[in-house]
Design a protein around this motif. Structure first.
Motif, PDB file in Angstrom:
ATOM      1  N   VAL A  37      31.717  21.915  26.038  1.00  0.00           N
ATOM      2  CA  VAL A  37      31.520  23.360  25.909  1.00  0.00           C
ATOM      3  C   VAL A  37      30.180  23.599  25.230  1.00  0.00           C
ATOM      4  N   GLU A  38      29.376  24.450  25.819  1.00  0.00           N
ATOM      5  CA  GLU A  38      28.111  24.826  25.197  1.00  0.00           C
ATOM      6  C   GLU A  38      28.251  26.260  24.704  1.00  0.00           C
ATOM      7  N   THR A  39      28.019  26.466  23.421  1.00  0.00           N
ATOM      8  CA  THR A  39      28.158  27.781  22.810  1.00  0.00           C
ATOM      9  C   THR A  39      27.092  27.960  21.744  1.00  0.00           C
ATOM     10  N   LYS A  40      27.004  29.132  21.210  1.00  0.00           N
ATOM     11  CA  LYS A  40      26.049  29.420  20.134  1.00  0.00           C
ATOM     12  C   LYS A  40      26.724  29.162  18.789  1.00  0.00           C
ATOM     13  N   VAL A  41      25.916  28.846  17.779  1.00  0.00           N
ATOM     14  CA  VAL A  41      26.437  28.518  16.450  1.00  0.00           C
ATOM     15  C   VAL A  41      27.244  29.679  15.855  1.00  0.00           C
ATOM     16  N   PRO A  42      26.770  30.939  15.897  1.00  0.00           N
ATOM     17  CA  PRO A  42      27.557  32.028  15.299  1.00  0.00           C
ATOM     18  C   PRO A  42      28.936  32.187  15.934  1.00  0.00           C
ATOM     19  N   ALA A  43      29.018  32.020  17.250  1.00  0.00           N
ATOM     20  CA  ALA A  43      30.317  32.141  17.913  1.00  0.00           C
ATOM     21  C   ALA A  43      31.265  31.050  17.427  1.00  0.00           C
ATOM     22  N   LEU A  44      30.738  29.844  17.261  1.00  0.00           N
ATOM     23  CA  LEU A  44      31.560  28.737  16.788  1.00  0.00           C
ATOM     24  C   LEU A  44      32.041  28.969  15.353  1.00  0.00           C
ATOM     25  N   VAL A  45      31.159  29.445  14.497  1.00  0.00           N
ATOM     26  CA  VAL A  45      31.517  29.685  13.091  1.00  0.00           C
ATOM     27  C   VAL A  45      32.538  30.828  12.983  1.00  0.00           C
ATOM     28  N   ILE A  46      32.316  31.912  13.716  1.00  0.00           N
ATOM     29  CA  ILE A  46      33.244  33.047  13.657  1.00  0.00           C
ATOM     30  C   ILE A  46      34.606  32.653  14.212  1.00  0.00           C
ATOM     31  N   LEU A  47      34.627  31.885  15.301  1.00  0.00           N
ATOM     32  CA  LEU A  47      35.896  31.423  15.862  1.00  0.00           C
ATOM     33  C   LEU A  47      36.644  30.515  14.888  1.00  0.00           C
ATOM     34  N   ALA A  48      35.930  29.608  14.241  1.00  0.00           N
ATOM     35  CA  ALA A  48      36.567  28.723  13.253  1.00  0.00           C
ATOM     36  C   ALA A  48      37.116  29.528  12.074  1.00  0.00           C
ATOM     37  N   PHE A  49      36.361  30.533  11.637  1.00  0.00           N
ATOM     38  CA  PHE A  49      36.825  31.386  10.536  1.00  0.00           C
ATOM     39  C   PHE A  49      38.104  32.130  10.920  1.00  0.00           C
ATOM     40  N   LEU A  50      38.124  32.697  12.117  1.00  0.00           N
ATOM     41  CA  LEU A  50      39.305  33.444  12.559  1.00  0.00           C
ATOM     42  C   LEU A  50      40.513  32.530  12.762  1.00  0.00           C
ATOM     43  N   LEU A  51      40.279  31.314  13.243  1.00  0.00           N
ATOM     44  CA  LEU A  51      41.390  30.368  13.399  1.00  0.00           C
ATOM     45  C   LEU A  51      41.997  29.972  12.052  1.00  0.00           C
ATOM     46  N   PHE A  54      43.773  33.678  10.559  1.00  0.00           N
ATOM     47  CA  PHE A  54      44.953  34.246  11.225  1.00  0.00           C
ATOM     48  C   PHE A  54      46.283  33.698  10.691  1.00  0.00           C
ATOM     49  N   PRO A  55      46.464  32.384  10.542  1.00  0.00           N
ATOM     50  CA  PRO A  55      47.745  31.906   9.989  1.00  0.00           C
ATOM     51  C   PRO A  55      47.992  32.381   8.557  1.00  0.00           C
ATOM     52  N   MET A  56      46.939  32.433   7.750  1.00  0.00           N
ATOM     53  CA  MET A  56      47.110  32.900   6.369  1.00  0.00           C
ATOM     54  C   MET A  56      47.432  34.391   6.332  1.00  0.00           C
ATOM     55  N   TRP A  57      46.852  35.159   7.243  1.00  0.00           N
ATOM     56  CA  TRP A  57      47.155  36.580   7.322  1.00  0.00           C
ATOM     57  C   TRP A  57      48.607  36.791   7.741  1.00  0.00           C
ATOM     58  N   TYR A  59      51.086  34.704   7.245  1.00  0.00           N
ATOM     59  CA  TYR A  59      51.910  34.313   6.095  1.00  0.00           C
ATOM     60  C   TYR A  59      51.930  35.427   5.047  1.00  0.00           C
ATOM     61  N   HIS A  60      50.778  36.006   4.761  1.00  0.00           N
ATOM     62  CA  HIS A  60      50.687  37.107   3.795  1.00  0.00           C
ATOM     63  C   HIS A  60      51.548  38.294   4.229  1.00  0.00           C
ATOM     64  N   ARG A  61      51.468  38.673   5.506  1.00  0.00           N
ATOM     65  CA  ARG A  61      52.260  39.797   5.995  1.00  0.00           C
ATOM     66  C   ARG A  61      53.752  39.507   5.910  1.00  0.00           C
ATOM     67  N   SER A  62      54.160  38.267   6.200  1.00  0.00           N
ATOM     68  CA  SER A  62      55.591  37.939   6.142  1.00  0.00           C
ATOM     69  C   SER A  62      56.097  37.964   4.702  1.00  0.00           C
ATOM     70  N   VAL A  63      55.315  37.454   3.766  1.00  0.00           N
ATOM     71  CA  VAL A  63      55.723  37.492   2.354  1.00  0.00           C
ATOM     72  C   VAL A  63      55.785  38.931   1.864  1.00  0.00           C
ATOM     73  N   LYS A  64      54.801  39.732   2.229  1.00  0.00           N
ATOM     74  CA  LYS A  64      54.804  41.145   1.819  1.00  0.00           C
ATOM     75  C   LYS A  64      56.002  41.880   2.400  1.00  0.00           C
ATOM     76  N   TRP A  65      56.327  41.595   3.662  1.00  0.00           N
ATOM     77  CA  TRP A  65      57.485  42.226   4.293  1.00  0.00           C
ATOM     78  C   TRP A  65      58.766  41.846   3.551  1.00  0.00           C
ATOM     79  N   GLY A  66      58.921  40.573   3.219  1.00  0.00           N
ATOM     80  CA  GLY A  66      60.116  40.133   2.496  1.00  0.00           C
ATOM     81  C   GLY A  66      60.223  40.762   1.114  1.00  0.00           C
ATOM     82  N   LEU A  67      59.098  40.844   0.409  1.00  0.00           N
ATOM     83  CA  LEU A  67      59.117  41.451  -0.921  1.00  0.00           C
ATOM     84  C   LEU A  67      59.396  42.946  -0.849  1.00  0.00           C
ATOM     85  N   ASP A  68      58.854  43.625   0.158  1.00  0.00           N
ATOM     86  CA  ASP A  68      59.152  45.052   0.336  1.00  0.00           C
ATOM     87  C   ASP A  68      60.635  45.271   0.609  1.00  0.00           C
ATOM     88  N   ARG A  69      61.236  44.396   1.420  1.00  0.00           N
ATOM     89  CA  ARG A  69      62.672  44.504   1.677  1.00  0.00           C
ATOM     90  C   ARG A  69      63.473  44.297   0.394  1.00  0.00           C
TER      91      ARG A  69
END
Length: 114
Positions: A37-51, A54-57, A59-69
């Motif tokens: 795959v040939e891509t630009k450096v910013p696209a690779l960095v932004i994709l790695a950041f989002l990957l 996303f799982p931490m986000w 997890y945060h939403r699920s913990v917040k939902w449980g605590l709100d309940r």
């Protein structure tokens, strides 16, 4: 608080744009044998950041939902306990206490003897 959040988002967007302009270089990534795959450096960095974000986000939403309940459940139990207590116990006024220890007619008790 909203203005601080907006300022932080604008600063982050400016930093990403600056990083993108300064690092607009193509890179080749070999994912599997024969899959290049040939891509630009910013696209690779932004994709790695989002990957990573996303799982931490999620997890945060699920913990917040449980605590709100849990908070709603505790608030409802306190409310129902308070309503049950108010129905079971009559409200006493300070001047309504009567003395019947003497055996005579009931007379009001002086709360603050001077």
């Amino acid at each position: 608080m909203q203005i601080v959040r907006t300022i932080l988002w604008v600063m982050l967007a400016c930093a990403i744009m600056l990083f993108s302009f300064l690092n607009w270089n193509p890179v080749e990534i070999t994912l599997w044998d024969g899959f290049l795959v040939e891509t630009k450096v910013p696209a690779l960095v932004i994709l790695a950041f989002l990957l990573g974000l996303f799982p931490m986000w999620l997890y945060h939403r699920s913990v917040k939902w449980g605590l709100d309940r849990r908070i709603r459940s505790l608030e409802n139990s306190i409310k129902s306990a308070a309503l049950a207590r108010s129905r079971d116990e009559p409200v006493d006024k300070p001047g309504d206490k009567l003395a019947d220890k003497s055996g005579d007619a009931l007379t009001p008790v002086d709360e603050n003897p001077a």
